[in-house]
Design a protein around this motif. Structure first.
Motif, PDB file in Angstrom:
ATOM      1  N   GLN A   1      24.363 -20.443 -48.068  1.00  0.00           N
ATOM      2  CA  GLN A   1      23.394 -21.459 -47.676  1.00  0.00           C
ATOM      3  C   GLN A   1      24.058 -22.604 -46.902  1.00  0.00           C
ATOM      4  O   GLN A   1      23.485 -23.130 -45.943  1.00  0.00           O
ATOM      5  CB  GLN A   1      22.685 -21.999 -48.922  1.00  0.00           C
ATOM      6  CG  GLN A   1      21.784 -20.969 -49.593  1.00  0.00           C
ATOM      7  CD  GLN A   1      21.303 -21.417 -50.962  1.00  0.00           C
ATOM      8  OE1 GLN A   1      21.979 -22.198 -51.649  1.00  0.00           O
ATOM      9  NE2 GLN A   1      20.149 -20.923 -51.381  1.00  0.00           N
ATOM     10  N   LEU A   2      25.262 -22.989 -47.312  1.00  0.00           N
ATOM     11  CA  LEU A   2      25.979 -24.055 -46.615  1.00  0.00           C
ATOM     12  C   LEU A   2      26.306 -23.654 -45.173  1.00  0.00           C
ATOM     13  O   LEU A   2      26.159 -24.454 -44.240  1.00  0.00           O
ATOM     14  CB  LEU A   2      27.276 -24.391 -47.366  1.00  0.00           C
ATOM     15  CG  LEU A   2      27.122 -25.221 -48.639  1.00  0.00           C
ATOM     16  CD1 LEU A   2      28.424 -25.185 -49.448  1.00  0.00           C
ATOM     17  CD2 LEU A   2      26.743 -26.666 -48.313  1.00  0.00           C
ATOM     18  N   ILE A   3      26.740 -22.416 -44.992  1.00  0.00           N
ATOM     19  CA  ILE A   3      27.057 -21.924 -43.645  1.00  0.00           C
ATOM     20  C   ILE A   3      25.808 -21.932 -42.772  1.00  0.00           C
ATOM     21  O   ILE A   3      25.830 -22.382 -41.621  1.00  0.00           O
ATOM     22  CB  ILE A   3      27.680 -20.518 -43.723  1.00  0.00           C
ATOM     23  CG1 ILE A   3      29.059 -20.580 -44.399  1.00  0.00           C
ATOM     24  CG2 ILE A   3      27.812 -19.898 -42.321  1.00  0.00           C
ATOM     25  CD1 ILE A   3      29.640 -19.226 -44.763  1.00  0.00           C
ATOM     26  N   LEU A   4      24.704 -21.460 -43.323  1.00  0.00           N
ATOM     27  CA  LEU A   4      23.448 -21.433 -42.563  1.00  0.00           C
ATOM     28  C   LEU A   4      22.970 -22.845 -42.226  1.00  0.00           C
ATOM     29  O   LEU A   4      22.439 -23.095 -41.142  1.00  0.00           O
ATOM     30  CB  LEU A   4      22.369 -20.700 -43.364  1.00  0.00           C
ATOM     31  CG  LEU A   4      22.572 -19.193 -43.575  1.00  0.00           C
ATOM     32  CD1 LEU A   4      21.509 -18.634 -44.515  1.00  0.00           C
ATOM     33  CD2 LEU A   4      22.552 -18.441 -42.250  1.00  0.00           C
ATOM     34  N   ALA A   5      23.178 -23.790 -43.149  1.00  0.00           N
ATOM     35  CA  ALA A   5      22.710 -25.164 -42.941  1.00  0.00           C
ATOM     36  C   ALA A   5      23.449 -25.852 -41.804  1.00  0.00           C
ATOM     37  O   ALA A   5      22.885 -26.713 -41.115  1.00  0.00           O
ATOM     38  CB  ALA A   5      22.864 -25.976 -44.226  1.00  0.00           C
ATOM     39  N   ILE A   6      24.708 -25.492 -41.588  1.00  0.00           N
ATOM     40  CA  ILE A   6      25.488 -26.109 -40.513  1.00  0.00           C
ATOM     41  C   ILE A   6      25.288 -25.364 -39.200  1.00  0.00           C
ATOM     42  O   ILE A   6      24.936 -25.960 -38.172  1.00  0.00           O
ATOM     43  CB  ILE A   6      26.985 -26.159 -40.885  1.00  0.00           C
ATOM     44  CG1 ILE A   6      27.201 -27.048 -42.112  1.00  0.00           C
ATOM     45  CG2 ILE A   6      27.822 -26.651 -39.701  1.00  0.00           C
ATOM     46  CD1 ILE A   6      26.789 -28.492 -41.932  1.00  0.00           C
ATOM     47  N   TYR A   7      25.501 -24.064 -39.208  1.00  0.00           N
ATOM     48  CA  TYR A   7      25.502 -23.321 -37.949  1.00  0.00           C
ATOM     49  C   TYR A   7      24.115 -22.929 -37.446  1.00  0.00           C
ATOM     50  O   TYR A   7      23.901 -22.800 -36.235  1.00  0.00           O
ATOM     51  CB  TYR A   7      26.389 -22.080 -38.070  1.00  0.00           C
ATOM     52  CG  TYR A   7      27.861 -22.405 -38.049  1.00  0.00           C
ATOM     53  CD1 TYR A   7      28.453 -22.953 -36.917  1.00  0.00           C
ATOM     54  CD2 TYR A   7      28.653 -22.176 -39.169  1.00  0.00           C
ATOM     55  CE1 TYR A   7      29.801 -23.256 -36.888  1.00  0.00           C
ATOM     56  CE2 TYR A   7      30.006 -22.480 -39.150  1.00  0.00           C
ATOM     57  CZ  TYR A   7      30.576 -23.021 -38.017  1.00  0.00           C
ATOM     58  OH  TYR A   7      31.908 -23.333 -37.994  1.00  0.00           O
ATOM     59  N   GLY A   8      23.159 -22.718 -38.348  1.00  0.00           N
ATOM     60  CA  GLY A   8      21.825 -22.322 -37.911  1.00  0.00           C
ATOM     61  C   GLY A   8      21.199 -23.329 -36.951  1.00  0.00           C
ATOM     62  O   GLY A   8      20.868 -22.988 -35.802  1.00  0.00           O
ATOM     63  N   PRO A   9      21.020 -24.595 -37.367  1.00  0.00           N
ATOM     64  CA  PRO A   9      20.420 -25.588 -36.458  1.00  0.00           C
ATOM     65  C   PRO A   9      21.267 -25.851 -35.218  1.00  0.00           C
ATOM     66  O   PRO A   9      20.721 -26.108 -34.136  1.00  0.00           O
ATOM     67  CB  PRO A   9      20.321 -26.848 -37.334  1.00  0.00           C
ATOM     68  CG  PRO A   9      20.295 -26.332 -38.734  1.00  0.00           C
ATOM     69  CD  PRO A   9      21.188 -25.124 -38.721  1.00  0.00           C
ATOM     70  N   PHE A  10      22.593 -25.784 -35.347  1.00  0.00           N
ATOM     71  CA  PHE A  10      23.441 -26.062 -34.185  1.00  0.00           C
ATOM     72  C   PHE A  10      23.250 -25.009 -33.105  1.00  0.00           C
ATOM     73  O   PHE A  10      23.006 -25.324 -31.934  1.00  0.00           O
ATOM     74  CB  PHE A  10      24.909 -26.128 -34.589  1.00  0.00           C
ATOM     75  CG  PHE A  10      25.838 -26.229 -33.409  1.00  0.00           C
ATOM     76  CD1 PHE A  10      25.882 -27.373 -32.634  1.00  0.00           C
ATOM     77  CD2 PHE A  10      26.659 -25.156 -33.059  1.00  0.00           C
ATOM     78  CE1 PHE A  10      26.719 -27.467 -31.517  1.00  0.00           C
ATOM     79  CE2 PHE A  10      27.497 -25.241 -31.954  1.00  0.00           C
ATOM     80  CZ  PHE A  10      27.523 -26.395 -31.183  1.00  0.00           C
ATOM     81  N   PHE A  11      23.360 -23.746 -33.465  1.00  0.00           N
ATOM     82  CA  PHE A  11      23.286 -22.688 -32.461  1.00  0.00           C
ATOM     83  C   PHE A  11      21.874 -22.480 -31.924  1.00  0.00           C
ATOM     84  O   PHE A  11      21.696 -21.988 -30.806  1.00  0.00           O
ATOM     85  CB  PHE A  11      23.824 -21.375 -33.021  1.00  0.00           C
ATOM     86  CG  PHE A  11      25.323 -21.310 -33.091  1.00  0.00           C
ATOM     87  CD1 PHE A  11      26.104 -21.572 -31.976  1.00  0.00           C
ATOM     88  CD2 PHE A  11      25.967 -20.972 -34.279  1.00  0.00           C
ATOM     89  CE1 PHE A  11      27.488 -21.502 -32.025  1.00  0.00           C
ATOM     90  CE2 PHE A  11      27.354 -20.899 -34.345  1.00  0.00           C
ATOM     91  CZ  PHE A  11      28.116 -21.166 -33.215  1.00  0.00           C
TER      92      PHE A  11
END
Length: 435
Positions: free
Chosen positions: A266-276
């Motif tokens: 979830q932490l990985i998705l929270a950072i990279y999802g919105p960025f990419f």
């Protein structure tokens, strides 16, 4: 209600010179502690960089000062390589347990901003703060329709205090840049300063919170609180109250391996999802800004430091990421230049240095299983930069990359704190599927 004059004495230390002198005194005390550590290391011992007493002094001073000083302390607390778990636990109190301001001051700010007393505006309003952080503190309240909310109230005068802190730090950066042969760091500091000063505008934060909520709509395991616009102003922010434990408290509950993997994902998705996907990045990812909710989702908090990147920065990073996930060859130096890097080294030399950075940070994307409990990404990057310092001074990232590095570096520290092990290539493939 008028505040007692003694209440004003409990506000963050005021005055640019006074704060500078307070930090200088703290620096002298910490320097003595570090010198003792160095002396022990010379005789073959393996001492702590900071003693418990020095850590307590750091927390007390920075907690009282709040502002930029406290933000620096929050960043220090995340460094798993520099401090022992015990000392880090002490300093981690800065993440949401700073000394609170008196309730009379909270009431004064709410009256000034919303036009009435908290007891009239809300069905319930707790006088004891849920959390006290660098720019404001959070109180639990209940709306007249029964919805529980979190009300963030800004410390009086903190905008001027933060500006003064950044001016003090900026003077130091400018002096060091001129006095040394290091690359000029003023552009990077200006980027950090500008972004940090924007955090004092809670109307802007409310807009960013709503935007971030839209950016994670395709990620149902993430939860962003709803903004209560009618009770939000420049210095008061009212949000839906999320129920759960902050990341740093959740870790202490000794979660299972399965739970650790779930939260790391979830932490990985929270950072990279919105960025990419939309170019928005949570650029203050300390453990107090994430919450493991009762329903298993990950709650994301504090949207004052959401950074919106330029289209070319996001696009080049996106292509770099997709090339890596597809195991396709790429011209790493050309893509870095598209991001905004400049390189004064011969192309093959610059490419080799950047490629090594890419190899280090990309381990969780390539290696399965990967164990974040023993992750050495931060240490190995430091070692790489230290060994090649003269050459790295000739490779300069764009100013906006400062916030990117702040966010992704914080993510690595949070993942190490969680200590999950598993196949994270699948998580990064989930991110790639969003694009």
């Amino acid at each position: 209600m008028a505040s007692n004059p003694s209440d004003d004495d409990k506000l963050p230390t005021q005055g640019r010179f006074t704060r500078f002198r307070k930090l200088a005194g703290l620096s002298a005390q910490l320097s003595a502690d570090v010198l003792k550590s160095g002396a022990k290391r010379l005789v073959g011992q393996d001492p702590e960089l900071l003693s418990m007493s020095a850590a307590e002094k750091l927390v007390t001073t920075l907690g009282e000062m709040k502002g930029a000083a406290m933000k620096i302390g929050q960043a220090v607390a995340m460094d798993t390589e520099m401090l022992s778990p015990e000392v880090r636990q002490v300093i981690a109190r800065l993440q949401n347990e700073a000394p609170p301001m008196p309730y009379a001051l909270v009431e004064r700010v709410i009256r000034e901003e919303l036009g009435d007393a908290p007891e009239k505006l809300f069905r319930e309003f707790s006088q004891t703060p849920l959390a006290a952080a660098s720019l404001g503190q959070v109180h639990r309240a209940v709306l007249h329709d029964g919805r529980p909310v979190a009300v963030k109230v800004q410390y009086p005068g903190i905008a001027a205090t933060l500006s003064g802190d950044m001016d003090n730090l900026g003077l130091m950066v400018k002096t060091i840049s001129k006095a040394s042969k290091l690359t000029d760091g003023t552009a990077y500091f200006r980027e950090l300063r500008d972004e940090m000063l924007l955090e004092t505008d809670y109307l802007r934060e409310a807009t960013l919170c709503a935007s971030f909520a839209r950016s994670v709509e395709r990620l149902p395991d993430l939860k962003v609180p709803e903004v209560i616009s009618s009770l939000t102003t420049q210095r008061v922010l009212t949000l839906e109250l999320l129920r759960g434990r902050t990341l740093k408290d959740w870790v202490l509950s000794q979660p299972s391996a399965e739970e650790r993997y779930r939260v790391a994902r979830q932490l990985i998705l929270a950072i990279y999802g919105p960025f990419f996907t939309v170019g928005d990045l949570h650029a203050d990812p300390h453990p107090g800004n994430f919450m493991v909710l009762e329903d298993g989702r990950l709650g994301v908090l504090d949207f004052g430091s959401i950074k919106r990147f330029s289209a070319h920065f996001v696009d080049a990073n996106r292509r770099m990421f997709l090339h890596a996930m597809r195991k396709e060859p790429m011209d790493i130096l050309a893509l870095s230049r598209e991001v905004g890097f400049t390189c004064e080294l011969p192309d093959d030399e610059g490419s080799a240095l950047i490629q090594e950075v890419f190899q280090i940070v990309g381990r969780p994307m390539r290696l399965a299983p990967y164990d974040f409990a023993t992750c050495s990404i931060t240490r190995d990057l430091r070692s790489h930069f230290t060994r090649n310092a003269p050459r790295f001074l000739k490779i300069r990232p764009p100013a906006e990359a400062v916030m990117f590095f702040r966010s992704t570096g914080g993510l690595v520290q949070n993942l190490r704190l969680v200590g999950a092990e598993g196949d994270f290539t699948r998580v990064y493939q989930e991110v790639a599927a969003l694009l």
